[in-house]
Every structure is written in C-alpha cells, then in structure tokens.
Design a protein around this motif. Structure first.
Motif, PDB file in Angstrom:
ATOM      1  N   ASN A 193      38.561  66.915  38.548  1.00 38.95           N
ATOM      2  CA  ASN A 193      38.064  65.571  38.271  1.00 38.95           C
ATOM      3  C   ASN A 193      36.543  65.481  38.330  1.00 38.95           C
ATOM      4  N   GLY A 194      35.863  66.619  38.549  1.00 32.81           N
ATOM      5  CA  GLY A 194      34.406  66.630  38.575  1.00 32.81           C
ATOM      6  C   GLY A 194      33.811  66.219  39.896  1.00 32.81           C
ATOM      7  N   LYS A 195      34.663  66.008  40.907  1.00 30.41           N
ATOM      8  CA  LYS A 195      34.162  65.598  42.220  1.00 30.41           C
ATOM      9  C   LYS A 195      34.075  66.796  43.172  1.00 30.41           C
ATOM     10  N   VAL A 196      33.134  66.678  44.077  1.00 25.22           N
ATOM     11  CA  VAL A 196      32.913  67.742  45.059  1.00 25.22           C
ATOM     12  C   VAL A 196      34.092  67.809  46.024  1.00 25.22           C
ATOM     13  N   VAL A 197      34.684  68.996  46.140  1.00 25.18           N
ATOM     14  CA  VAL A 197      35.735  69.201  47.141  1.00 25.18           C
ATOM     15  C   VAL A 197      35.080  69.492  48.488  1.00 25.18           C
ATOM     16  N   ASP A 198      34.117  70.389  48.493  1.00 21.07           N
ATOM     17  CA  ASP A 198      33.278  70.654  49.668  1.00 21.07           C
ATOM     18  C   ASP A 198      32.211  71.667  49.273  1.00 21.07           C
ATOM     19  N   SER A 199      31.283  71.923  50.187  1.00 22.89           N
ATOM     20  CA  SER A 199      30.188  72.854  49.908  1.00 22.89           C
ATOM     21  C   SER A 199      29.879  73.656  51.165  1.00 22.89           C
ATOM     22  N   ILE A 200      29.234  74.780  50.951  1.00 24.71           N
ATOM     23  CA  ILE A 200      28.888  75.625  52.084  1.00 24.71           C
ATOM     24  C   ILE A 200      27.775  74.989  52.911  1.00 24.71           C
ATOM     25  N   ARG A 201      27.028  74.065  52.284  1.00 25.43           N
ATOM     26  CA  ARG A 201      25.960  73.342  52.977  1.00 25.43           C
ATOM     27  C   ARG A 201      25.968  71.892  52.491  1.00 25.43           C
ATOM     28  N   ARG A 202      26.485  70.981  53.301  1.00 19.91           N
ATOM     29  CA  ARG A 202      26.529  69.575  52.900  1.00 19.91           C
ATOM     30  C   ARG A 202      25.136  68.948  52.980  1.00 19.91           C
ATOM     31  N   VAL A 203      24.865  68.022  52.052  1.00 17.72           N
ATOM     32  CA  VAL A 203      23.584  67.320  52.010  1.00 17.72           C
ATOM     33  C   VAL A 203      23.870  65.834  52.111  1.00 17.72           C
ATOM     34  N   ASN A 204      23.532  65.226  53.257  1.00 19.65           N
ATOM     35  CA  ASN A 204      23.810  63.804  53.480  1.00 19.65           C
ATOM     36  C   ASN A 204      22.551  62.982  53.273  1.00 19.65           C
ATOM     37  N   PRO A 205      22.649  61.633  53.350  1.00 18.07           N
ATOM     38  CA  PRO A 205      21.474  60.780  53.109  1.00 18.07           C
ATOM     39  C   PRO A 205      20.327  61.027  54.080  1.00 18.07           C
ATOM     40  N   MET A 206      20.620  61.532  55.274  1.00 21.02           N
ATOM     41  CA  MET A 206      19.560  61.826  56.233  1.00 21.02           C
ATOM     42  C   MET A 206      18.747  63.054  55.819  1.00 21.02           C
ATOM     43  N   MET A 207      19.360  63.894  54.970  1.00 20.12           N
ATOM     44  CA  MET A 207      18.705  65.130  54.559  1.00 20.12           C
ATOM     45  C   MET A 207      17.999  65.001  53.220  1.00 20.12           C
ATOM     46  N   SER A 208      18.475  64.144  52.351  1.00 20.41           N
ATOM     47  CA  SER A 208      17.876  63.993  51.020  1.00 20.41           C
ATOM     48  C   SER A 208      18.151  62.606  50.470  1.00 20.41           C
TER      49      SER A 208
END
Length: 586
Positions: free
Chosen positions: A117-132
């Motif tokens: 569906n084009g959505k992120v399942v997960d990543s080896i390094r998550r990027v949250n609003p506090m980071m970017s």
C-alpha cells in the motif's frame, strides 16, 4: 540476482542486514548497510555473524521477506537510493509485493520496509518529529523518497540527452575539484579528480575561467568516463598509500593513481569485501577501545603532571650546597660575629683567593643558631632530593608504562587484544572490576603478529605488554634473537634463529628486517610516519633478557646487546607490509 529467493536474514550490526540468497547452487550474502560511514549494497562471500537474539527489525524482515523472490532492483535518479522489490505470499495466501529502500546518505542513511500500500512497515532507524521537521519515517506513514538533491544525472549529457553541460557548470562558482561532484550525481571527489586529471585541467580553476576548448574537453572527458564506468566488467582496483593503508577503489583504472600501489580484483564483490572489512575492523576497534583509551589517557596525563611537578621541585634542591657553605663560613668566623647583625661579608676559604660571600643573618638568633639554621635548610633540601629521586623514578616508570599501554591500544586489531589490555590493567590496579558484574565469556588469548624475513627466518611481534612477556619468556627459545627499539616504547620482537647459523642460514639482512619491524611497532612511528631519519634498535640473544622481580608487564633488562641503525625507508617498508597483512587477515 533478480529471480532468486531469500533463504535467511541476519542483522550482524545495528545498522546492517545480510540476506542469504541461493543462486545457481551457491549461497550469496547480500549486504545492505545503513552505516553512517560505510553505507553500501554489495554481494559478499564472507559469512555474517549471527547474534543469539535477533533484533526486532530483523524479525520483521524475516516475517515479511523470508522465502520471497527478489523481482527487481532499481536505483532512483542515479542517486544513492536503491529499491529492492520482493514478491511473497501473505498470511491469507495472496501474492504481495513489498519493497525495501536502502538510502545511503551519510548520517541520514536508512533501510526502510514498505508494504504494497506504499506505507512504511518499519525501518532500521525511525525518524520522528523530534529528529526531523522535513521528513518522517515511522510505521504507518506513506513512504516518500528523500528530497531530490537537484544534482544532474550525467547520463542526460549524452548525445540524446536534454541537459546542457555549460549551463549546469556555470551555476557553480567554486573550483572545479568540487564543482563536478556538486553538480552531478554519481561522482565522488575521488572520481571528480580523475576526470580532471584525464582532461589535463587544474582543479583549482573555476569553470568560468576555462578556455572554450578546455570546457569542451572537460565535457567530453566526463561523458567518456561515465560510459567507461557503466560498461566496466573488471578488473577492479584497490589503491594504497606509501604506508600500505587503503586509500580508495575504482571500477576502472585511474590515471591519477598510476604512481600509487594498486591491487586488482576480478569481481567488485571481492574488492568490496577487502575494502570494507578493513574499514569496519578499524571503526569497530576504535569504538571498542574508545572508553579504555580515555581512561588510560586520563591516568597518563595525571602521571605526566605529577612527574613535571616533582622535576620542578627537585630542580629547586640543586643549589642547596650554598646553605652548607654559609653554615661553614658562619661557624669558622663565629668569633667575630655579634648578636643583632643582619648581613655580613665572610671570606670563602674553599676558593682560591678567599672571595667574600654575602651572608644574611637572623637578628633574633645567635651566630651558632644562624649556622644551625643554614645547615637545617641544607639537610632539608638534601632529604627532599633523596625522596624526590625515588618518586621521580616511580613516576617515570608509571608514565613509561601508561605510554606503552596507549601504544598497545593503537596496535590492537581484534577484541581479544582489548581484553588482554583490560586484564593487564586490572592486574596492575589501573582498572577496577565492576562489582556484581558477571564476567564476560572467555576469549582466546590473541596471538602475536607474525612475519618472515626475505631470507626465510620466522619472526614474532608482541602487541601488548602481557603478550610481550609471553613472547619473550614463554615462546622464545634461549638462543633466539630478541629485538627492541632503543630507549623508547615498543614491541618485543623475536627472530627464530636458535637452530640457524649466522652467515649460512641468515645474515645481517635478516637482523635489519627484524629491527625494522621493531621500529615500525614502536613510538618511533607517529600516525603512520617515521619521526627520524634512522632509528636505533638493540638486539641480543633472548637468554640475556631478564625480567626484574615485581616489575610491570613488558618491562625487562638486557645485556650483551648490539645496536643497529635502521633507515627510515626500511621502517616505512615494514609499515607497508604490516598494513597489507592486516588487510588480508581482517
């Protein structure tokens, strides 16, 4: 690789995945690294480490991709973004496609699993609003490619392309040695320098300062370089500097590196295994030794300050004889001194001509008491010197020992070496074992470095103080040759000569090569460079090397030595051989 199936998935490092792929009866290891310094995608023959407890991201990839088929590999915008698409079976039995995006962008590198569906399942390094605030990478969000860097694809400069080389280059005002890789994707500073070398253009020039024919030459050279690299199927080249350390690699022979030592490989995978294995080893050892290095350096700086203070204090005792002289002169002339005098001139009967010496007196003391005061000051300084002499000896040995530890840390090339050094520091009291902490699994004691001289004599080199003692007093035979750099810190070196005859089996050439190894593994070498035109190295039979009772690890005394002066060129050759050997063994 497309059409192959994923057999097993491992995560040997926090930012690295390895897929086992079966292809034509052999198992290939596909490395996907999101390391900040070594991000890459490559095939490797090296079997990955398998952690006992797989991390959560590894388990997620196993669930979604194990057994799946790799259907496509795509590079986006000729940039450092690779999309691997896998076809598998869902829990409902339906065929589904999932994509794994490897973004190789320095500290922003990432490995992201995206669903159908084009959505992120997960990543080896998550990027949250506090980071970017620019781009988020979290489960459930629609995956978006990183913001395009606006660099041009050099393929579009080809005859059927749409880009104007002149227009693109004139937008950049800096020197050409940075302009090429700032304007075009797919070029590194190393590759840009090669293009300029082939074009015969000074990289310090700006594009706007080029003559029209130079600009045309640069454009055609870049096009030719891109065509050559695209069509290259080997050999591939690894380059080393004078010390033997790896500099960089290329997929085609580089004119700019024609004077540099190079090594060719039939496959790019085998080259990358060597290149990244050495870099990964160096980085891992830096990380593992960082805290240890900090602790030892703190102790070393403290010991150096203590030694400097003691040397300053003992310097103040050197003129103590003047107080004894004054006491003697007061005693000899006591008959003419009177109570209440503050200063007198007395003849110095120790010197010819008896010159007068100014002597200051305490008005509250008798002449006899003034003499005793001068003697007391002399005796105090004498006792101070005697005490400081022993303290300085102890402090100097402490500084010397800690410097040898720092040298051993810099030579460590495996985890066992670091553990050996920690054990030594525990035994000597510089490190305390953490209370209640369970001991680590026992690691096999690391082995000394080995080398062979041009005359075929085997040699051994200690990498730390404990290993130096083990090498000298347990492994070496009494008639083996023992070598050590003169008066400075360094490794113990052994030449296996006990059953050989000098003159027929080996000559001074072997002794010089062994001495060069001793110098290369010592403080005579700083940051890969020899600090003198020649280095003095002592050698003697191992039987004449003794260890004083109670001395620190690595400390010895020796006699019957001969000193060799080793030229810097021969030491540099030993350094080159060492760096090459480390590349092959790590």
């Amino acid at each position: 690789m497309t059409g192959t199936h994923i057999d097993k998935i491992y995560q040997p490092e926090a930012d690295e995945m390895v897929f086992n792929i079966r292809s034509q009866g052999q198992v290939l290891h596909l490395v996907l690294s999101a390391s900040a310094s070594h991000a890459r995608i490559q095939l490797s023959k090296n079997k990955p480490e398998t952690p006992m407890n797989p991390p959560a991201f590894c388990m997620l990839l196993r669930k979604n991709l194990s057994g799946g088929k790799l259907v496509s590999i795509r590079q986006h915008h000729y940039d450092r973004i690779v999309q691997l698409t896998f076809e598998g079976i869902s829990e409902m039995g339906d065929t589904v496609e999932r994509s794994l995006y490897l973004e190789m962008m320095g500290k922003h590198s990432n490995l992201i699993l995206v669903g159908e569906n084009g959505k992120v399942v997960d990543s080896i390094r998550r990027v949250n609003p506090m980071m970017s605030s620019v781009r988020l990478v979290e489960p459930g969000l629609v995956y978006q490619l990183p913001t395009h860097n606006h660099k041009a694809d050099p393929h579009q400069l080809m005859p059927d392309g749409t880009l104007s080389f002149d227009v693109l280059m004139r937008q950049y005002e800096g020197p050409l040695d940075s302009a090429l890789y700032q304007v075009f994707n797919g070029l590194s500073p190393f590759a840009s320098h090669e293009v300029l070398t082939r074009a015969g253009i000074d990289g310090r020039k700006a594009y706007r300062d080029l003559e029209p024919e130079e600009a045309v030459c640069l454009q055609e050279t870049l096009k030719s370089f891109i065509r050559e690299t695209d069509s290259s199927d080997g050999p591939y080249f690894l380059y080393r500097d004078k010390s033997g350390a790896i500099v960089d690699f290329s997929t085609v022979p580089y004119v700019s590196m024609s004077e540099v030592d190079s090594e060719s490989f039939d496959t790019l995978s085998s080259l990358l295994d060597v290149y990244y294995q050495r870099r990964d080893t160096v980085d891992k050892m830096k990380q593992k030794s960082q805290e240890l290095r900090r602790l030892v350096n703190t102790d070393l700086e403290r010991a150096r300050r203590k030694l400097a203070l003691q040397e300053k204090q003992i310097a103040g005792t050197k003129d103590r004889d003047k107080y004894r002289l004054r006491g003697d002169l007061i005693t000899a002339n006591m008959w003419q001194l009177k109570l209440g005098q503050t200063k007198v001139k007395l003849p110095n009967y120790y010197e010819e001509g008896q010159p007068l010496v100014d002597v200051t007196l305490d008005v509250n003391l008798t002449p006899a008491q003034n003499a005793q005061k001068q003697y007391a000051r002399y005796n105090k300084l004498k006792r101070t010197e005697e005490a400081l002499t022993g303290q300085i000896k102890t402090s100097s040995e402490q500084v010397s020992y800690l410097e040898s530890i720092m040298e051993a840390i810099s030579m460590a090339d495996c985890e066992q070496d670091i553990e050996d050094i920690k054990q030594e520091l525990h035994e000597t009291g510089y490190l305390k074992k953490a209370a209640g902490r369970k001991g680590k699994k026992n690691l096999a004691r690391s082995k000394p470095l080995e080398f062979t001289t041009s005359e075929g004599v085997k040699g051994l080199i200690g990498k730390n103080n404990i290993q130096n003692d083990q090498l000298t007093f347990q492994m070496a035979r009494p008639q083996d040759i023992w070598l050590h750099v003169k008066d400075i810190h360094g490794s113990h070196v052994i030449l296996r000569t006990s059953q050989l005859q000098y003159g027929s089996d080996y000559t001074e050439r072997t002794l010089l090569e062994g001495a060069a190894q001793a110098a290369a593994h010592s403080k005579a070498v700083s940051q890969g460079r020899v600090t003198a035109a020649s280095v003095a190295v002592d050698y003697t039979a191992r039987i004449f090397v003794k260890k004083p009772a109670g001395s620190a690890p690595g400390f010895v005394r020796y006699t019957h030595q001969t000193t060799l002066m080793v030229p810097a060129e021969q030491i540099e050759k030993a350094l080159t051989d060492r760096n090459k050997e480390q590349t092959l063994t790590n």
